[in-house]
Design an enzyme around this catalytic site. Sequence first.
Site, PDB file in Angstrom:
ATOM      1  N   CYS A 231       9.371 -62.106  43.829  1.00  0.00           N
ATOM      2  CA  CYS A 231      10.227 -61.343  44.743  1.00  0.00           C
ATOM      3  C   CYS A 231       9.413 -60.236  45.395  1.00  0.00           C
ATOM      4  O   CYS A 231       8.579 -59.598  44.756  1.00  0.00           O
ATOM      5  CB  CYS A 231      11.455 -60.794  44.031  1.00  0.00           C
ATOM      6  SG  CYS A 231      11.252 -59.186  43.283  1.00  0.00           S
TER       7      CYS A 231
ATOM      8  N   HIS B  94       9.926 -56.374  43.934  1.00  0.00           N
ATOM      9  CA  HIS B  94       9.326 -55.899  42.684  1.00  0.00           C
ATOM     10  C   HIS B  94       8.026 -56.632  42.348  1.00  0.00           C
ATOM     11  O   HIS B  94       7.407 -56.330  41.341  1.00  0.00           O
ATOM     12  CB  HIS B  94      10.301 -56.112  41.517  1.00  0.00           C
ATOM     13  CG  HIS B  94      11.635 -55.450  41.694  1.00  0.00           C
ATOM     14  ND1 HIS B  94      12.700 -56.067  42.304  1.00  0.00           N
ATOM     15  CD2 HIS B  94      12.056 -54.210  41.360  1.00  0.00           C
ATOM     16  CE1 HIS B  94      13.743 -55.244  42.323  1.00  0.00           C
ATOM     17  NE2 HIS B  94      13.380 -54.104  41.765  1.00  0.00           N
TER      18      HIS B  94
ATOM     19  N   HIS C 269      15.784 -64.273  38.556  1.00  0.00           N
ATOM     20  CA  HIS C 269      14.848 -63.264  39.038  1.00  0.00           C
ATOM     21  C   HIS C 269      14.523 -62.337  37.880  1.00  0.00           C
ATOM     22  O   HIS C 269      15.427 -61.674  37.354  1.00  0.00           O
ATOM     23  CB  HIS C 269      15.473 -62.466  40.183  1.00  0.00           C
ATOM     24  CG  HIS C 269      15.865 -63.318  41.363  1.00  0.00           C
ATOM     25  ND1 HIS C 269      16.196 -62.782  42.576  1.00  0.00           N
ATOM     26  CD2 HIS C 269      15.945 -64.661  41.519  1.00  0.00           C
ATOM     27  CE1 HIS C 269      16.484 -63.755  43.429  1.00  0.00           C
ATOM     28  NE2 HIS C 269      16.344 -64.909  42.809  1.00  0.00           N
TER      29      HIS C 269
ATOM     30  N   CYS D 163      13.250 -59.570  37.868  1.00  0.00           N
ATOM     31  CA  CYS D 163      13.568 -58.160  38.139  1.00  0.00           C
ATOM     32  C   CYS D 163      15.025 -57.859  37.786  1.00  0.00           C
ATOM     33  O   CYS D 163      15.411 -56.708  37.650  1.00  0.00           O
ATOM     34  CB  CYS D 163      13.273 -57.798  39.598  1.00  0.00           C
ATOM     35  SG  CYS D 163      14.126 -58.828  40.799  1.00  0.00           S
TER      36      CYS D 163
HETATM   37 ZN    ZN Z   1      13.148 -58.100  42.734  1.00  0.00          ZN
END
Ligand code: ZN
Length: 192
Positions: A86, A89, A156, A158
């Site tokens: 992503c 992050h 994800h 994150c």
């Molecule tokens: Zn992220």
Amino acid sequence: MSIDEKKIQEHIRGIIEALGDNPDREGLKDTPKRVAQMYAEVFEGMNYTNRQIAEMFDKTFEDDLTFSQSAGDMVIVRDIDIFSYCEHHMALMYDMKVTVAYMPQGKVIGLSKIARIADMVSKRLQLQERIGTDIAEIIETVTGSPDVAVLIEGCHSCMTARGIKKTAARTYTSTLRGRFQNDTALQMRLRL
Ligand SMILES: [Zn+2]
């Protein structure tokens, strides 16, 4: 553009120092180099534009026309595994499965090429939504068909491994182009 591994090494070394560790200790001394090599691999897709990826995998089979002539035929490749990172992050997006469908209009792309296109666009700093639009754009370019759908699900890190820690949360996105946008019967077939 090509990935500057030397610069990545320098910065990873800086991050290790900023974390308060010693980049020269045994376990870490080759880490900047390893991370740079890993980045060159997992971000390979950053070297190419969508158009260049389309050219790279532009192997269509025009003789399979009988198949693609009848209206309503659909090619669908399900559950292509990909990994991505992503862009918010630089965190791993994992357990991702991509489904790509299109309605051929005279050109049929090799099925393994669809998987390789999905793989290549995910090797960028990405958003799940944009992986979908990138794949759709490339499939459209290669096949000449405006009717393309890309469904993606994924986790994800994150979200699952930090922050709100919703370990089971999966994100679903769909990119619908051409006839897939308004034809509910076609949309149903995507989910068979
Ligand atoms: Zn992220």
